[in-house]
Design an enzyme around this catalytic site. Sequence first.
Site, PDB file in Angstrom:
ATOM      1  N   SER A 127      -3.516 117.761 -94.846  1.00 61.86           N
ATOM      2  CA  SER A 127      -2.909 116.717 -93.786  1.00 61.86           C
ATOM      3  C   SER A 127      -2.507 117.461 -92.494  1.00 61.86           C
ATOM      4  O   SER A 127      -2.092 117.200 -91.507  1.00 61.86           O
ATOM      5  CB  SER A 127      -1.485 116.289 -94.190  1.00 61.86           C
ATOM      6  OG  SER A 127      -1.740 115.044 -94.972  1.00 61.86           O
ATOM      7  N   LYS A 130      -4.272 116.161 -89.543  1.00 61.45           N
ATOM      8  CA  LYS A 130      -3.279 115.113 -88.714  1.00 61.45           C
ATOM      9  C   LYS A 130      -2.875 115.810 -87.310  1.00 61.45           C
ATOM     10  O   LYS A 130      -2.860 114.896 -86.301  1.00 61.45           O
ATOM     11  CB  LYS A 130      -2.314 114.602 -89.458  1.00 61.45           C
ATOM     12  CG  LYS A 130      -2.756 113.576 -90.661  1.00 61.45           C
ATOM     13  CD  LYS A 130      -1.533 112.996 -91.235  1.00 61.45           C
ATOM     14  CE  LYS A 130      -1.902 112.203 -92.234  1.00 61.45           C
ATOM     15  NZ  LYS A 130      -2.039 112.639 -93.542  1.00 61.45           N
ATOM     16  N   SER A 182       3.791 111.993 -92.487  1.00 62.64           N
ATOM     17  CA  SER A 182       2.298 112.145 -92.815  1.00 62.64           C
ATOM     18  C   SER A 182       1.420 110.893 -93.297  1.00 62.64           C
ATOM     19  O   SER A 182       0.787 110.886 -94.383  1.00 62.64           O
ATOM     20  CB  SER A 182       2.211 113.460 -93.760  1.00 62.64           C
ATOM     21  OG  SER A 182       0.985 113.802 -93.854  1.00 62.64           O
TER      22      SER A 182
END
Length: 415
Positions: A127, A130, A182
């Site tokens: 993640s 991101k 997230s």
Amino acid sequence: MRSVCDRSLRVLLVAVLSGVLAVTALPAAAQDGAGDTSSESCSNRRLPPPPVDTSEQPPPGVASPEPLPVPQEPVGGERMGECGLVLPQGAPAPPEGLTAGSWMVQDLDSGAVLAAKNPHGRYRPASLVKILLALVTIQEFEPDDIITPTELDANQECTCVGIVAGGQYKVDDMLHGLLLRSGNDVAHAFATALGGMPVALGKMNELAARIGATDTRAASASGLDGPGMMTSAYDMSLVYNYAMHEPEFASAVGTQHIDFPGWGGAPDIPIYNDNRLLDDYPGFLGGKTGFTDDARHTYAGGAERDGRRIGVVLLRGEQRPTRLSAQAAELLDYGFELAATGPEPVGQLHFSPDKLTVPEETEQQDQDQVAEAGTAILPSDKDPFGVTGWIITLIAAIVSIGGVIFVHRRRQAEQ
């Protein structure tokens, strides 16, 4: 005469069958990446470690993306090309118990690299990717712009914020949901709003290339593993540094809690920052956590102490013997101790876009690879005939050879 002819035909048949097996294995071999096949001693110089499941397999008949080119000169300085610990002369040893396969400590203001381990080794970001998506979103939208998610956006593999298809959400609220929780549903909604997944990935990879992240390819907007996904501790340090100079990003990752707006009469959704150091580490500025089975645990974060800001990135870490966030805290302490002694930097982050020059040939190659990673349906440029075409041709050859053998033996029997 018969035995010699039969033997020759059998040899030819075995050769053709071997060719079929070799061709059908090509996509798996390209995706497998069971280690660095170059002559260099650094592990994962070209490819991340092998995946543990099928998450990175391309569709049947589609070749895996080629590895990103490895620059001839290490980006960030000569010592950034080293594989193991990269420390200033006379520096104390880093904290014991660090489990990350690669990590980096930087000065967030000067971009000086204070210490590192295998800085350009290629691993998966999970993640942390991101952060790239957040930067693209900040550049493309205003905080009060409204995004309406689709059914596909709302039904992503979670972790999820809980957006509702057809709802109307401000970009700023969704950005907080992306970075605090997230949210994979928010990530997909942002990608849809940017023009669809291939377009969003193209923008993310173009930004990575523009700021000098030569080891980075985003293959999903959320960080879920996909064909060709990769980054390095150097690159993620670069991206995190760049992001922390964006006020909207820095404000979002430094937020403890928001009430994400409900929709259609539903109550607001309380969202808390999943980064434990925001509560546990004095002066913590914010960051991002990540995990997938293939990436393992990843982390980016920074803190300020006595007017100095230090950032850390850890890739492919484990939660034992201590949580990765606790390992990051120890690495931050180590960074502040190093910085206080005024050591000679072991490298330098070149994160200013105006300092970056990308040859046209390399830029076009990267764009082609971005398209291949983003759509996962394009055939390999190197083989326009396609793997399927070769398989069909070889099967036809086998049938033909089988026919020759049958006719030959029949004639021998009639003699």
